[in-house]
Design an enzyme around this catalytic site. Structure first.
Site: not given
Length: 172
Positions: A47, A52, A89-90, A131-132, A135
């Protein structure tokens, strides 16, 4: 469409609360498309949230193995159960930690046509959604890690979580 740069941990933008999307414009549609392209071009992806990629809007895209899901102004309306598992996480490439999340979630969100839809997820999909959505509120997975360390994905070496969290809070 274009691949966007992913903001790395330590940047203060990751700690900001994203703003609502009031109108779905061609610019928002392009952002959704660019975020999807960025997601699919990135190794280890599940995601990606707009903060981000440096955009403080309540938008996220995810694909946890069931196809692309786009979220605009998502809101959790129900959460139940519990799961604990590895999460990365990215913005934290190469590291993961163990996080507790709800096992089932139900959300409302807008689609790209501006229609309100309901989405339910369990297991990995529920984890990805939470998770997203975190953010979008300036919350990072490291805030939920149960142990005092993260793990290096390749070596499984531990890194002190407090050192990482200090980096993510700089500039606040």
């Amino acid at each position: 469409m274009s691949v966007l740069n992913i903001v790395p941990f330590g940047e203060s933008i990751l700690r900001k609360k994203a703003k609502q999307v009031d109108v779905i414009t061609p610019k928002i549609i392009k952002l959704l498309d660019d975020m999807a392209e960025t997601l699919y071009a990135t190794e280890g992806r599940a995601g990606l949230a707009a903060p981000q990629v440096g955009i403080i809007r309540r938008i996220a895209v995810l694909d946890c193995g069931e196809g692309l899901i786009e979220l605009i102004n998502p809101v959790i309306v129900q959460a139940s159960g519990e799961q604990e598992g590895a999460e990365g996480c990215l913005s934290y490439p190469g590291y993961h930690g163990y996080v507790k999340r709800a096992n089932q979630v139900k959300i409302t969100t807008l689609n790209r046509q501006g229609e309100t839809i309901e989405l339910e997820g369990t297991g990995l999909l529920a984890r990805c959604i939470q998770h997203e959505m975190d953010h979008l509120d300036g919350v990072l997975f490291v805030d939920h890690v149960q142990e005092p360390w993260l793990y290096d994905d390749q070596t499984q070496r531990k890194i002190n979580i407090f050192d990482v969290v200090k980096l993510t809070n700089k500039g606040l």
